[in-house]
Design an enzyme around this catalytic site. Structure first.
Site, mmCIF file in Angstrom:
data_model
loop_
_atom_site.group_PDB
_atom_site.id
_atom_site.type_symbol
_atom_site.label_atom_id
_atom_site.label_comp_id
_atom_site.label_asym_id
_atom_site.label_seq_id
_atom_site.Cartn_x
_atom_site.Cartn_y
_atom_site.Cartn_z
ATOM 1 N N ARG A 29 46.969 52.162 38.487
ATOM 2 C CA ARG A 29 47.759 52.432 37.282
ATOM 3 C C ARG A 29 47.599 53.908 36.909
ATOM 4 O O ARG A 29 46.574 54.526 37.159
ATOM 5 C CB ARG A 29 47.292 51.557 36.119
ATOM 6 C CG ARG A 29 47.706 50.096 36.254
ATOM 7 C CD ARG A 29 47.391 49.294 35.011
ATOM 8 N NE ARG A 29 45.973 49.259 34.736
ATOM 9 C CZ ARG A 29 45.359 49.980 33.794
ATOM 10 N NH1 ARG A 29 46.055 50.771 32.990
ATOM 11 N NH2 ARG A 29 44.059 49.894 33.629
ATOM 12 N N TYR B 236 52.935 50.415 42.598
ATOM 13 C CA TYR B 236 51.610 49.778 42.571
ATOM 14 C C TYR B 236 51.378 48.929 41.322
ATOM 15 O O TYR B 236 51.541 49.402 40.192
ATOM 16 C CB TYR B 236 50.501 50.811 42.684
ATOM 17 C CG TYR B 236 49.256 50.220 43.329
ATOM 18 C CD1 TYR B 236 49.099 50.237 44.712
ATOM 19 C CD2 TYR B 236 48.266 49.614 42.578
ATOM 20 C CE1 TYR B 236 47.989 49.669 45.312
ATOM 21 C CE2 TYR B 236 47.154 49.043 43.164
ATOM 22 C CZ TYR B 236 47.016 49.081 44.537
ATOM 23 O OH TYR B 236 45.911 48.509 45.143
ATOM 24 N N LYS C 225 51.047 43.975 32.828
ATOM 25 C CA LYS C 225 50.504 44.809 31.754
ATOM 26 C C LYS C 225 51.604 45.277 30.785
ATOM 27 O O LYS C 225 51.394 45.325 29.576
ATOM 28 C CB LYS C 225 49.770 46.017 32.338
ATOM 29 C CG LYS C 225 48.663 45.664 33.335
ATOM 30 C CD LYS C 225 47.597 44.774 32.746
ATOM 31 C CE LYS C 225 46.385 44.687 33.671
ATOM 32 N NZ LYS C 225 45.360 43.761 33.131
ATOM 33 N N HIS D 166 43.990 40.614 26.501
ATOM 34 C CA HIS D 166 43.526 40.898 27.853
ATOM 35 C C HIS D 166 42.317 40.002 28.120
ATOM 36 O O HIS D 166 41.182 40.482 28.161
ATOM 37 C CB HIS D 166 43.152 42.388 27.913
ATOM 38 C CG HIS D 166 42.927 42.903 29.292
ATOM 39 N ND1 HIS D 166 42.255 44.078 29.537
ATOM 40 C CD2 HIS D 166 43.280 42.420 30.492
ATOM 41 C CE1 HIS D 166 42.223 44.289 30.846
ATOM 42 N NE2 HIS D 166 42.829 43.310 31.447
ATOM 43 N N SER E 92 37.119 46.692 32.508
ATOM 44 C CA SER E 92 37.135 46.610 33.967
ATOM 45 C C SER E 92 35.719 46.783 34.528
ATOM 46 O O SER E 92 34.834 47.329 33.862
ATOM 47 C CB SER E 92 38.066 47.672 34.540
ATOM 48 O OG SER E 92 37.636 48.941 34.146
ATOM 49 N N CYS F 79 33.495 44.481 35.038
ATOM 50 C CA CYS F 79 32.497 43.573 34.482
ATOM 51 C C CYS F 79 32.543 42.197 35.131
ATOM 52 O O CYS F 79 31.777 41.295 34.778
ATOM 53 C CB CYS F 79 32.681 43.425 32.976
ATOM 54 S SG CYS F 79 32.219 44.895 32.052
ATOM 55 N N ASP G 54 43.244 36.977 33.532
ATOM 56 C CA ASP G 54 43.554 38.317 33.030
ATOM 57 C C ASP G 54 44.180 38.369 31.634
ATOM 58 O O ASP G 54 43.845 39.242 30.861
ATOM 59 C CB ASP G 54 44.471 39.041 34.027
ATOM 60 C CG ASP G 54 44.497 40.555 33.827
ATOM 61 O OD1 ASP G 54 43.439 41.132 33.486
ATOM 62 O OD2 ASP G 54 45.566 41.159 33.977
ATOM 63 N N ARG H 268 43.663 45.155 46.478
ATOM 64 C CA ARG H 268 43.955 43.933 45.729
ATOM 65 C C ARG H 268 44.353 42.764 46.599
ATOM 66 O O ARG H 268 44.831 42.935 47.707
ATOM 67 C CB ARG H 268 45.142 44.207 44.776
ATOM 68 C CG ARG H 268 44.893 45.313 43.764
ATOM 69 C CD ARG H 268 44.116 44.801 42.597
ATOM 70 N NE ARG H 268 43.671 45.862 41.695
ATOM 71 C CZ ARG H 268 43.408 45.633 40.405
ATOM 72 N NH1 ARG H 268 43.564 44.437 39.884
ATOM 73 N NH2 ARG H 268 42.967 46.614 39.645
HETATM 74 O O1 TSX Z 1 30.897 39.466 38.155
HETATM 75 C C1 TSX Z 1 29.733 39.658 37.858
HETATM 76 N N1 TSX Z 1 29.097 38.781 36.971
HETATM 77 C C2 TSX Z 1 29.867 37.682 36.331
HETATM 78 C C3 TSX Z 1 29.905 36.534 37.204
HETATM 79 C C4 TSX Z 1 30.285 35.320 36.813
HETATM 80 N N2 TSX Z 1 29.057 40.735 38.403
HETATM 81 C C5 TSX Z 1 29.740 41.679 39.292
HETATM 82 C C6 TSX Z 1 30.287 42.815 38.479
HETATM 83 C C7 TSX Z 1 31.136 43.759 39.266
HETATM 84 C C8 TSX Z 1 32.573 43.354 39.275
HETATM 85 C C9 TSX Z 1 27.748 40.916 38.099
HETATM 86 N N3 TSX Z 1 26.892 41.870 38.489
HETATM 87 C C10 TSX Z 1 27.091 40.041 37.235
HETATM 88 C C11 TSX Z 1 27.765 38.933 36.669
HETATM 89 O O2 TSX Z 1 27.194 38.149 35.914
HETATM 90 N N4 TSX Z 1 25.806 40.501 37.095
HETATM 91 C C12 TSX Z 1 25.711 41.607 37.876
HETATM 92 C C13 TSX Z 1 24.491 42.448 38.047
HETATM 93 C C14 TSX Z 1 23.653 41.866 39.170
HETATM 94 C C15 TSX Z 1 23.938 42.184 40.471
HETATM 95 C C16 TSX Z 1 23.149 41.627 41.478
HETATM 96 C C17 TSX Z 1 22.102 40.782 41.163
HETATM 97 C C18 TSX Z 1 21.842 40.472 39.852
HETATM 98 C C19 TSX Z 1 22.626 41.015 38.860
HETATM 99 N N5 TSX Z 1 21.216 40.211 42.106
HETATM 100 C C20 TSX Z 1 21.137 40.419 43.421
HETATM 101 O O3 TSX Z 1 21.864 41.215 43.954
HETATM 102 C C21 TSX Z 1 20.187 39.616 44.161
HETATM 103 MN MN MN Z 2 43.274 43.313 33.566
#
Ligand code: TSX
Ligand code: MN
Length: 631
Positions: free
Chosen positions: A100, A243, A252, A272, A294, A296, A319, A412
């Protein structure tokens, strides 16, 4: 005679699409639609954009086949190995058309103040003139596709209709996955009293003036891109990009920017947010909506596999949520989309097995890498990279000497929602699903506890208004720097964000306190002194979801703190059964340090300054109240 020869039609009978020479578009349109608004709008743009052909879409299988065959011939789509990924294709975009373009995205309303401090603003007449200049002859040598679609289940009182004009067949077939596109939506427009719909004009801005010149696989305009919205006339005009959110105008542009202004006027919410259903071991089911900025893991949360025995999560959407109060006083949500347009990198059988299930077949991938056996690959999909792939830039890529990722970080998958193995039984029901809890969140390495509950609706609105996330991608700014993104709507609110906060406050007056969804804030990303994530996240988030679930009926305890209600760990409010985690780590996860929070509140005060006097009093009061509780 000529007309019959030029007219291609797919399959049989009334549901066949129409693809005619532009000079025959008038007659074809007359047969296609009874909406005078639709007919005259398309005719105006046929005359102005001067396409060679006009294709009136019906969303049929035969149309899909016809268009996909054309894209494969031109190299826009590469068929994937049907034994590995049936019905699926890979598209690789132009290097300059990968995301975007927020700096070229405009809200065009009469008064600049109505766009607010978070949007780019332009005078609507001025911007329309600029766009019409760009559109002049922009489809020469190309086919104009006219794409009717419904955002939300066809015919639902919570849904809305749109029509997109575009010269990108990739956009049409992506819209076919992401929306209810075709004849059923057109029938709704034709049978509606005023023939009304949200018009969206889109062109890639790359006319084919020399008929002998070869078309590129991903034509777009390298220099000029504009994504423009006219909330007062509820219209969209986009130019230069093919895109995602720049070009699939239902997503969006319509479902968030235009719909948020409709929602404000009409007393509903266009957010959102993902929507999920959660069922406890006793078989009681509730629905939750959640907004995260984004990076998360919103799609991961929407399709989470609970580790807690007996708990079940089902997905309604990943989304966008459109929500309205019904006669029973409860808030009901629909997912206006029909597919998932998810970020590929990081998606795997470990992080999101259900998303991997969605994209087993009938999926359009964009900017991922291709394996030697004709399947897809991206960073994080498997523990070890394949030794060599063709990267998103069509180059040979070798795992042992790779200088850049094989898949673009914003690559994507577009997959039908119906293919999600845990799609909720009510996901396409016209009545929507009742929302019991709303969750806000962000990526914060410190300060914010794993989960807490707001003191009420207004305080919950304040939590949404103060949302922020630490940045992960260097492209978007400094890594680790906090960026404020209220309700994850900063790039998507079609009007003044301060008025948007007020709209949330007003929505809270529409029903009784006990019928309002309870509002929570989560942070999966708190780190310890060594910089390690303290919470395992992913399926273990079901423990947080359980507390949220039980709080909506006051079936579990909480402790009152200056920032809101937290689970009382000493009383076992958070189910940590079977989880290998140190009690000191749990304490750290829920620590609320007064002096840290005083500076946090100071940051909120600073961030609110952009709204000046238009910041709602109710929000200001919540900030003042937080500070006095911290004093
Ligand atoms: O999506 C994530 N969630 C929600 C899942 C339902 N991610 C990925 C974020 C990038 C898009 C996460 N990353 C989450 C999470 O709850 N927590 C984390 C941080 C994290 C990453 C790796 C580990 C623990 C926490 N553990 C190991 O790698 C072993
Ligand atoms: Mn979105």
């Amino acid at each position: 005679m000529i007309n019959t020869l030029l007219k291609r039609s797919g399959a049989i009978g009334a549901r066949a699409y129409t693809n005619v020479a532009a000079r025959d578009a008038g007659a074809a349109l007359g047969n296609w639609t009874s909406s005078e608004k639709l007919r005259s709008w398309v005719e105006e743009f046929v005359g102005h954009m001067r396409p060679e052909r006009v294709h009136l879409c019906d969303g049929s299988e035969s149309e899909k086949e016809f268009m996909i065959n054309g894209m494969v011939r031109r190299g826009t789509l590469i068929p994937l190995n049907p034994e590995k990924r049936p019905g699926s294709y890979l598209a690789r975009s132009d290097v300059g058309d990968v995301a975007r373009v927020e700096e070229n995205t405009y809200i065009c309303c009469e008064n600049e103040a109505d766009a607010g401090p978070t949007n780019n603003w332009k005078d609507p007449a001025e911007m329309k003139e600029l766009m019409m200049g760009l559109y002049d002859g922009c489809m020469e040598g190309r086919t104009m596709y006219v794409v009717p679609y419904s955002m939300g289940p066809v015919g639902s009182p919570l849904s809305a209709l749109g029509v997109e004009i575009t010269d990108s067949p990739y956009v049409v077939q992506s819209m076919n996955i992401m929306t209810r596109m075709g004849q059923a939506a057109l029938d709704q427009i034709n049978s509606s009293e005023d023939g009304s719909f949200v018009p969206g004009v889109h062109s890639i801005g790359a006319p084919l003036t020399d008929p002998k010149a070869e078309d590129s696989p991903w034509p777009c305009n390298a220099d000029t891109k504009y994504i423009t919205h006219y909330p007062e006339s509820r219209t969209i005009m986009s130019y230069g990009s093919a895109y995602g959110g720049n070009a699939l105008l239902g997503k969006k542009c319509f479902a968030l920017r235009i719909a948020s202004t409709m929602a404000k006027e009409e007393g509903w919410l266009a957010e959102h947010m993902l929507i999920l259903g959660v069922t406890n071991p006793e078989g009681v089911k509730k629905y939750v909506a959640a907004a995260f900025p984004s990076a998360c893991g919103k799609t991961n949360f929407a399709m989470m596999m609970p580790t807690l025995p007996g708990w079940k999560v089902e997905c309604v959407g990943d989304d966008i949520a459109w929500m309205r109060f019904k006669e029973d006083g409860k808030l009901y949500a629909i997912n206006p989309e029909a597919g998932f347009f998810g970020v590929a990198p990081g998606t795997s059988d470990a992080t999101n097995p259900m998303a991997m299930g969605c994209m087993k077949e009938n999926t359009i991938f964009t900017n991922v890498a291709m394996t030697e056996d004709g399947d897809v690959w991206w960073e994080g999909m498997t523990k070890d990279a394949p030794s060599s792939v063709s990267d998103w830039l069509r180059r040979d890529w070798h795992a042992d000497d790779s200088k850049s990722p094989a898949a673009h970080p914003n690559s994507r998958f577009a997959a039908p929602a119906s293919q999600c193995p845990i799609i909720d039984e009510k996901w396409d029901q016209p009545e929507g699903v009742p929302i019991d809890a709303i969750i806000f969140g962000g990526r914060r390495s410190d300060t914010i506890p794993l989960v807490y509950q707001s003191r009420g609706w207004n305080h919950g609105t304040f939590l949404g208004a103060t949302m922020g996330s630490e940045m992960t991608a260097a492209a978007a700014g400094t890594v680790g720097k906090m960026r404020s993104d209220p309700m994850a709507m900063k790039p998507f609110c079609g009007y003044n964000m301060a008025d948007y906060f007020q709209h949330w406050i007003d929505m809270g007056e529409k029903t009784s306190e006990e019928k309002l969804p309870k509002i929570f804030y989560v942070n999966w990303f708190r780190k310890d002194a060594e910089g390690k994530f303290m919470w395992p996240g992913f399926g273990e988030n079901s423990r947080v979801l359980k507390w949220v679930f039980d709080r909506t009926e006051s079936n579990v305890g909480a402790v009152d703190t200056p920032i809101g209600y937290l689970p009382d760990i000493s009383k076992g409010d958070l189910d940590l059964d079977g989880l290998d985690i140190d009690s000191t780590v749990v304490e750290e996860l829920f620590a609320v340090d007064k002096s840290t929070w005083k500076s946090e509140a100071q940051v909120y005060r600073e961030n609110f300054k952009i709204y000046g006097d238009s910041l709602p009093e109710a929000i200001q009061n919540e900030l003042d109240a937080l500070e006095s509780r911290l004093a």
